[in-house]
Design a protein around this motif. Sequence first.
Motif, mmCIF file in Angstrom:
data_model
loop_
_atom_site.group_PDB
_atom_site.id
_atom_site.type_symbol
_atom_site.label_atom_id
_atom_site.label_comp_id
_atom_site.label_asym_id
_atom_site.label_seq_id
_atom_site.Cartn_x
_atom_site.Cartn_y
_atom_site.Cartn_z
ATOM 1 N N GLN A 61 0.816 -1.220 0.000
ATOM 2 C CA GLN A 61 0.000 0.000 0.000
ATOM 3 C C GLN A 61 0.848 1.269 0.000
ATOM 4 N N PHE A 62 1.910 1.241 0.795
ATOM 5 C CA PHE A 62 2.693 2.461 1.000
ATOM 6 C C PHE A 62 3.810 2.655 -0.035
ATOM 7 N N VAL A 63 4.395 1.563 -0.453
ATOM 8 C CA VAL A 63 5.612 1.673 -1.285
ATOM 9 C C VAL A 63 5.234 1.637 -2.761
ATOM 10 N N TYR A 64 5.682 2.681 -3.486
ATOM 11 C CA TYR A 64 5.448 2.739 -4.925
ATOM 12 C C TYR A 64 6.723 2.370 -5.656
ATOM 13 N N ILE A 65 6.530 1.961 -6.888
ATOM 14 C CA ILE A 65 7.699 1.587 -7.696
ATOM 15 C C ILE A 65 8.620 2.790 -7.897
ATOM 16 N N SER A 66 8.022 3.998 -7.931
ATOM 17 C CA SER A 66 8.854 5.201 -8.122
ATOM 18 C C SER A 66 9.786 5.433 -6.933
ATOM 19 N N ASN A 67 9.373 4.975 -5.722
ATOM 20 C CA ASN A 67 10.283 5.078 -4.567
ATOM 21 C C ASN A 67 11.549 4.282 -4.834
ATOM 22 N N PHE A 68 11.332 3.117 -5.387
ATOM 23 C CA PHE A 68 12.464 2.228 -5.668
ATOM 24 C C PHE A 68 13.329 2.777 -6.813
ATOM 25 N N THR A 69 12.677 3.164 -7.922
ATOM 26 C CA THR A 69 13.455 3.621 -9.088
ATOM 27 C C THR A 69 14.191 4.924 -8.777
ATOM 28 N N PHE A 70 13.536 5.820 -8.025
ATOM 29 C CA PHE A 70 14.218 7.070 -7.703
ATOM 30 C C PHE A 70 15.414 6.807 -6.781
ATOM 31 N N GLY A 71 15.275 5.861 -5.880
ATOM 32 C CA GLY A 71 16.391 5.492 -5.005
ATOM 33 C C GLY A 71 17.567 4.946 -5.794
ATOM 34 N N VAL A 72 17.257 4.130 -6.793
ATOM 35 C CA VAL A 72 18.329 3.561 -7.625
ATOM 36 C C VAL A 72 18.988 4.663 -8.462
ATOM 37 N N PHE A 73 18.161 5.589 -8.968
ATOM 38 C CA PHE A 73 18.713 6.719 -9.719
ATOM 39 C C PHE A 73 19.653 7.538 -8.826
ATOM 40 N N LYS A 74 19.212 7.770 -7.582
ATOM 41 C CA LYS A 74 20.047 8.520 -6.636
ATOM 42 C C LYS A 74 21.403 7.846 -6.443
ATOM 43 N N SER A 75 21.358 6.526 -6.336
ATOM 44 C CA SER A 75 22.609 5.809 -6.085
ATOM 45 C C SER A 75 23.571 5.955 -7.270
ATOM 46 N N ALA A 76 23.037 6.063 -8.494
ATOM 47 C CA ALA A 76 23.918 6.280 -9.649
ATOM 48 C C ALA A 76 24.566 7.662 -9.551
ATOM 49 N N VAL A 77 23.776 8.656 -9.109
ATOM 50 C CA VAL A 77 24.330 10.011 -8.926
ATOM 51 C C VAL A 77 25.428 9.975 -7.853
ATOM 52 N N PHE A 78 25.159 9.268 -6.759
ATOM 53 C CA PHE A 78 26.163 9.158 -5.686
ATOM 54 C C PHE A 78 27.434 8.473 -6.196
ATOM 55 N N ALA A 79 27.255 7.493 -7.063
ATOM 56 C CA ALA A 79 28.430 6.778 -7.606
ATOM 57 C C ALA A 79 29.309 7.732 -8.397
ATOM 58 N N VAL A 80 28.678 8.611 -9.179
ATOM 59 C CA VAL A 80 29.447 9.598 -9.946
ATOM 60 C C VAL A 80 30.214 10.508 -8.987
ATOM 61 N N ILE A 81 29.515 11.003 -7.956
ATOM 62 C CA ILE A 81 30.161 11.917 -6.999
ATOM 63 C C ILE A 81 31.348 11.229 -6.322
ATOM 64 N N ILE A 82 31.133 10.030 -5.827
ATOM 65 C CA ILE A 82 32.192 9.320 -5.082
ATOM 66 C C ILE A 82 33.399 9.068 -5.990
ATOM 67 N N THR A 83 33.150 8.568 -7.191
ATOM 68 C CA THR A 83 34.279 8.231 -8.073
ATOM 69 C C THR A 83 35.050 9.475 -8.473
ATOM 70 N N VAL A 84 34.315 10.523 -8.850
ATOM 71 C CA VAL A 84 35.004 11.729 -9.320
ATOM 72 C C VAL A 84 35.792 12.369 -8.175
ATOM 73 N N VAL A 85 35.165 12.524 -7.024
ATOM 74 C CA VAL A 85 35.858 13.165 -5.893
ATOM 75 C C VAL A 85 37.077 12.338 -5.485
ATOM 76 N N CYS A 86 36.887 11.043 -5.310
ATOM 77 C CA CYS A 86 37.979 10.204 -4.797
ATOM 78 C C CYS A 86 39.117 10.081 -5.809
ATOM 79 N N CYS A 87 38.793 9.896 -7.079
ATOM 80 C CA CYS A 87 39.856 9.782 -8.085
ATOM 81 C C CYS A 87 40.571 11.120 -8.255
ATOM 82 N N TYR A 88 39.815 12.218 -8.223
ATOM 83 C CA TYR A 88 40.438 13.545 -8.375
ATOM 84 C C TYR A 88 41.400 13.804 -7.205
ATOM 85 N N LYS A 89 40.954 13.468 -6.015
ATOM 86 C CA LYS A 89 41.823 13.679 -4.844
ATOM 87 C C LYS A 89 43.093 12.836 -4.969
#
Lengths: 293, 273
Positions: free
Chosen positions: B198-226
């Motif tokens: 009832q409470f959980v929509y598929i968009s909750n899941f897909t948006f969470g996965v999209f967020k994690s891809a954004v986080f992956a970009v941030i982590i890789t770029v920051v860490c490799c640049y450093k």
Amino acid sequence: MAGQVNIDLPRPRGEGQLRSEGPVIKVEHLTKRYGDKVVLDDISFELARGRVYVIMGPSGCGKSTLLRMMIGAEAPDAGRVLLDGVDITTADKRTREEARRKFGVLFQSSALLNGLTVAENVALPIAQHTDLLRSTIDLMVRLKLELVGMGDAADKFPYEISGGMKKRAGLARAIALDPAIVFYDEPSAGLDPVMVGVIDKLIKDLTSKLGITSVVITHEMPSIFRIADEAIMLYGGKIVFQGSPGALRNSSSPLVRQFINGDPEGPINAPRQLAELSERLFGSGRAPAGGAS
Amino acid sequence: MLILTESLTAVGSVINAQLSALGRTVRFGGSAALYAARGVINRRIYPRHDLVVQIDYTGARSTPIMILTGFLVGMTLVAQTTPTLGRYGPQELVAGVVGVSVLRTLGPVLAAIIFAGRVGAGFTAELGTMKVGEEVQALETMGIDPIGYLVAPRFFAAVIMLPCLTICFDAAALIGGFIIGVYNFNIPPEDYLDVTKQFVYISNFTFGVFKSAVFAVIITVVCCYKGFTVQGSAMEVGRATMQAIVVCLVSIIFTDFVLALFYNILARYDIVQ
């Protein structure tokens, strides 16, 4: 044994071949400052093909800075470096990368990629810049490693071999694309005298057998007299000597004499704190108690 | 007046330096992304073997810790929320609370934080050590672009694997929550599942996965640049690693906040539920 293999090595796609007949490297009015300190002050010289040049001078005199500029890793404040007629200091990325295939560099730390074996390290530039088959690359790698006496260590990782072996592996990688010029950054640093001799012999042999131009940055006097066709000494950002090892040995310049003889006293300023500490500990001109000499 | 001028100048120069660093990092990230994409076609940019090694290192080897942590987080959430929720209404509602919070925020953010600590720190330390050991310069003198050869496979692997790891984390958290809810608080399993649906929509899941891809970009770029900007001795590698992780953590939490606002805007226009 290192340097005893005499093989006519295949040259992939003419990589590393020189185009012009003039000087291999022409350094013109090179100047570099770090803040207020002038490291190189209007330096100019030319290097001809097939000879061993040694660039020497006390620590901090700008040898490594000069090397970085000659390989296009650092931009000068003024002047230029022509590598086979191409100004490497202002060239665009593509031209610079093409120019870079004409030379190899042996770094002071050897700079082998630790995640790759010795053979993979040597194969890397060949695989990246040629369309040769894997079997041909493997053959070339074996030949290069044999040339520096490292045939038995092909499958070892850099952390499994000694400092001298790393230098030889680094040299095999530097000559992988049959460059016209090889730069050596302090090739004898951290090696025992026998291994220094081996590396010196390799530099001489590679220069004569492959017809490459060697530019060696060092301050090891025995090496300089063993390998140099011409020596260039830097001090205070200027060239204070340029000539043959014989002329170097007979130079009357106080700077050159102090450097050759390794005198702590003279026109080359030794670090003042060290001199003061030495005087405090041992007194002026006296050996320490129990000192051998 | 003079003090004010000096203070403003100091603040201005700090902002200028930070913006310049941000600009360089973004340019570095752009190059890495471009090389990662071009490398799919051009095998010379980075060896396929390196990509497999990075996928194994960033993904496969991180899976157990993600599952374990996700499981514990799910169990803790249910254990702490159910008694409080039970005082105000049916305790089955905990299934919805846990489902939404894990899929939308906790899963992506916690998985990214674990990823930054385990994988990102490794990127900075590894590349920093290579920089200090002249390996990066050696690649340049061989005419090999170090961003393409070293950063692109890490970038590619992280962007693929962090969303996968987030899915593992989410699944483990939901299962962990379910087990505690059913066996510790005696919530009927079918009720727990019904409320979740009832409470959980598929968009909750897909948006969470999209967020994690954004986080992956941030982590890789920051860490490799450093790692790439380490200068001097091996001691600097440690300092750069610490800085990379701090920047990653702050960036992840800040980006999560921005994306939460973005999600609300999308929800207002019924683009997501």
